[in-house]
Design an enzyme around this catalytic site. Structure first.
Site, PDB file in Angstrom:
ATOM      1  N   HIS A   1       0.827  -1.207   0.000  1.00 36.04           N
ATOM      2  CA  HIS A   1       0.000   0.000   0.000  1.00 36.04           C
ATOM      3  C   HIS A   1       0.865   1.261   0.000  1.00 36.04           C
ATOM      4  CE1 HIS A   1      -3.242   2.742   1.402  1.00 36.04           C
ATOM      5  NE2 HIS A   1      -2.288   3.244   2.166  1.00 36.04           N
ATOM      6  N   GLU A   2       1.896   1.291   0.834  1.00 37.61           N
ATOM      7  CA  GLU A   2       2.747   2.480   0.922  1.00 37.61           C
ATOM      8  C   GLU A   2       3.566   2.678  -0.354  1.00 37.61           C
ATOM      9  OE1 GLU A   2       2.387   4.664   3.079  1.00 37.61           O
ATOM     10  OE2 GLU A   2       1.093   3.503   4.418  1.00 37.61           O
TER      11      GLU A   2
ATOM     12  N   HIS B   1       1.524   4.604  -2.737  1.00 31.92           N
ATOM     13  CA  HIS B   1       1.520   6.053  -2.550  1.00 31.92           C
ATOM     14  C   HIS B   1       2.685   6.695  -3.312  1.00 31.92           C
ATOM     15  CE1 HIS B   1      -1.733   6.721   0.199  1.00 31.92           C
ATOM     16  NE2 HIS B   1      -1.253   5.901   1.129  1.00 31.92           N
TER      17      HIS B   1
ATOM     18  N   GLU C   1      -5.966   7.077  -0.642  1.00 25.60           N
ATOM     19  CA  GLU C   1      -5.903   5.799   0.063  1.00 25.60           C
ATOM     20  C   GLU C   1      -6.527   4.691  -0.778  1.00 25.60           C
ATOM     21  OE1 GLU C   1      -4.159   5.340   2.567  1.00 25.60           O
ATOM     22  OE2 GLU C   1      -3.826   7.411   3.154  1.00 25.60           O
TER      23      GLU C   1
END
Length: 269
Positions: free
Chosen positions: A156-157, A160, A211
């Site tokens: 997930h990071e 980003h 997100e």
């Protein structure tokens, strides 16, 4: 002065120069509604403009921004001690697994990929522009030996960073602030308070969009790595069962996001 003239003067004073409390409240309400409308219009314009601006900024700019922020972050946490070698080895291993599954295009965006573990009791992880991902030891303690959860958070990071959310946020917030300052000009205390509150709401709403985009990327990256996204969904659900203020302030709607991740898993996306 005649009686008629005196009566006329009194009437002018009563209606021409005075305002009833109800009228003042109504006028103030109209003013505040106009300001709020302006803020939301500016927010939308800033969002479109920032996307266009970031599209022409080379990824090297992300790395320069991320390097400065990363150095400050390491200096800030340097006095808190150091993570254990086992903690660093575990995070390094999982990060390299995920990085090996990136496409050539994604690698061109992550010009400075790096994983850093910081000793901090907060349950958090975050990515800086350019590709450096920070993991706080509080997150490692929370996930215990569940590599699937940790892998999901890291995917997930990385999302980003690949989607350039950090630079997009900087550009959007800067444009938003400049637009409001240019159009509204000097404000009194009341309108300044309204703008400050709307600015916080704007950040939250945009954060939700980012997100969701990072979640979708994480699911795809995990699938390419032949790993299940279930760990990410499970971690998000744990935030609802045992809330973490530091995460929930920027990672809202955790339960709904976990549901969306499982739907993507079932759909094979």
């Amino acid at each position: 002065m005649s009686g008629a003239e005196a009566g006329s003067g009194k009437g002018a004073s009563g209606t021409g120069f005075g305002h009833s409390p109800k009228r003042l409240v109504a006028e103030l309400g109209i003013l505040l509604l106009a300001i709020v409308g302006l803020i939301f219009a500016a927010r939308g314009c800033a969002g479109y403009a920032s996307t266009a601006i970031v599209a022409v900024i080379p990824p090297d700019a992300d790395a320069a921004i991320g390097k400065t922020a990363g150095e400050a972050m390491r200096a800030q946490h340097g006095l808190s001690g150091a993570p254990t070698e086992d903690q660093k080895a575990r995070v390094d291993r999982i990060f390299e697994e995920l990085r090996s599954s990136l496409t050539d295009e994604e690698r061109r965006v992550l010009v400075a990929p790096r994983i850093t573990v910081l000793k901090d009791d907060q349950v958090n992880a975050f990515a800086l522009p350019g590709g450096e991902v920070f993991v706080l030891t509080g997150l490692l303690d929370r996930s215990k030996d569940d590599d699937e959860e940790l892998r999901g958070v890291l995917a997930h990071e990385i999302g980003h960073a690949v989607k350039r959310h950090g630079v997009r946020s900087l550009a959007r917030n800067a444009l938003f602030g400049l637009t409001i300052a240019f159009v509204v000009g000097d404000l009194n205390d009341i309108t300044a308070t309204v703008i400050a509150g709307a600015s916080q709401l704007d950040t939250l709403r945009y954060s939700r969009s980012m997100e969701e985009e990072a979640d979708a990327f994480g699911v795809d990256l995990l699938a390419r790595s032949n790993k299940s996204p279930e760990g990410l969904a499970r971690f998000l659900e744990s935030l609802e069962a045992m809330p973490v203020p530091e995460l929930l302030s920027t990672h809202p709607d955790s339960e709904e996001r976990a549901k969306a991740i499982r739907e993507r898993m079932r759909a094979g996306k």
